[in-house]
Scaffold this motif. Sequence first.
Motif, PDB file in Angstrom:
ATOM      1  N   PHE A  50       0.824  -1.205   0.000  1.00  0.00           N
ATOM      2  CA  PHE A  50       0.000   0.000   0.000  1.00  0.00           C
ATOM      3  C   PHE A  50       0.863   1.262   0.000  1.00  0.00           C
ATOM      4  O   PHE A  50       0.639   2.201  -0.771  1.00  0.00           O
ATOM      5  CB  PHE A  50      -0.929  -0.023   1.207  1.00  0.00           C
ATOM      6  N   ASN A  53       2.462   1.838  -3.338  1.00  0.00           N
ATOM      7  CA  ASN A  53       1.547   2.289  -4.377  1.00  0.00           C
ATOM      8  C   ASN A  53       1.027   3.710  -4.141  1.00  0.00           C
ATOM      9  O   ASN A  53       0.560   4.361  -5.080  1.00  0.00           O
ATOM     10  CB  ASN A  53       0.360   1.323  -4.490  1.00  0.00           C
ATOM     11  N   LEU A  54       1.107   4.187  -2.903  1.00  0.00           N
ATOM     12  CA  LEU A  54       0.656   5.551  -2.634  1.00  0.00           C
ATOM     13  C   LEU A  54       1.479   6.576  -3.419  1.00  0.00           C
ATOM     14  O   LEU A  54       0.950   7.588  -3.895  1.00  0.00           O
ATOM     15  CB  LEU A  54       0.751   5.853  -1.134  1.00  0.00           C
ATOM     16  N   LEU A  57       0.286   6.494  -6.868  1.00  0.00           N
ATOM     17  CA  LEU A  57      -1.049   7.086  -6.917  1.00  0.00           C
ATOM     18  C   LEU A  57      -0.974   8.607  -7.002  1.00  0.00           C
ATOM     19  O   LEU A  57      -1.717   9.247  -7.753  1.00  0.00           O
ATOM     20  CB  LEU A  57      -1.857   6.666  -5.687  1.00  0.00           C
ATOM     21  N   CYS A 185      -4.637   0.065  -4.576  1.00  0.00           N
ATOM     22  CA  CYS A 185      -4.752   0.831  -3.333  1.00  0.00           C
ATOM     23  C   CYS A 185      -6.102   0.597  -2.664  1.00  0.00           C
ATOM     24  O   CYS A 185      -6.188   0.459  -1.439  1.00  0.00           O
ATOM     25  CB  CYS A 185      -4.550   2.320  -3.606  1.00  0.00           C
ATOM     26  N   ASP A 188      -6.044  -2.778  -1.051  1.00  0.00           N
ATOM     27  CA  ASP A 188      -5.199  -2.772   0.147  1.00  0.00           C
ATOM     28  C   ASP A 188      -5.907  -2.107   1.327  1.00  0.00           C
ATOM     29  O   ASP A 188      -5.838  -2.587   2.460  1.00  0.00           O
ATOM     30  CB  ASP A 188      -3.873  -2.061  -0.135  1.00  0.00           C
TER      31      ASP A 188
END
Length: 257
Positions: A50, A53-54, A57, A185, A188
């Motif tokens: 997570f 991937n933030l 994002l 995301c 997650d």
Amino acid sequence: MEYLLVPLAALLASGLTLFSGFGLGTLLLPAFALFFPVDAAVALTAVVHFLNNLFKLALLGRAADRATVLRFGLPAVLCALLGAALLVHLQELRPLLEYGLGGRRLQVTPVKLCVAALMASFALLEIAPRFGSLAFHPRWQPLGGALSGFLGGLSGHQGALRSAFLLRAGLSKEAFVATGVVTACLVDVSRLSLYAAHFAADGLGANAGLLALACLAAFAGAFLGRRLLRKVTLRAVQVLVAGLLLLLSLALGAGLV
């Protein structure tokens, strides 16, 4: 010693993503499973996944295709909760077998067998030439979202299936990556909400410092590596890593880990 070994294992697993073709979650799960109960290893991997991937994002999120996110992501989020609930349930079941080996008392548990089977299956699929080119018609996106979300909640294995179901969605390269990141995301967040309650119940807060250190090491390995080196898949490394994953899955399923 564990405060050295656990972060080191996480760092090495992150680094291997640069050459093996395997995703961060796929490699972190067995690394964490060497030191933590398998349900904790799945949850810890989800945290790192997570956080990793933030960053993507923030850079690409606006390019995501909203229609595809809804069509694929909504079933994924809902089924991620089901997969996470199944993981918690399996962890609470009694061992299937207990035996002694080398003075140790080992247990074969349902949760270890399940996660080990998924680890082995996806290790084999990742090195199969045909799997890399597998793509499904867009009409199967809700089913693909449900399946990848469920497996994501259960063991974290979601990336390969997600890509297979989104490849033929007619998205640009940027939209394809962004849509996958947004969906990942969401999954997650969904599964971590359930994992968190289970962690509190199991009293894993005592290991919070070690878990945080492992998260930072894994995140640092992925973050720095992707900026210092160009990602390239080396077939020999990929096969070697797949073999190690199979060995670890067998050890996990047999209760040795």
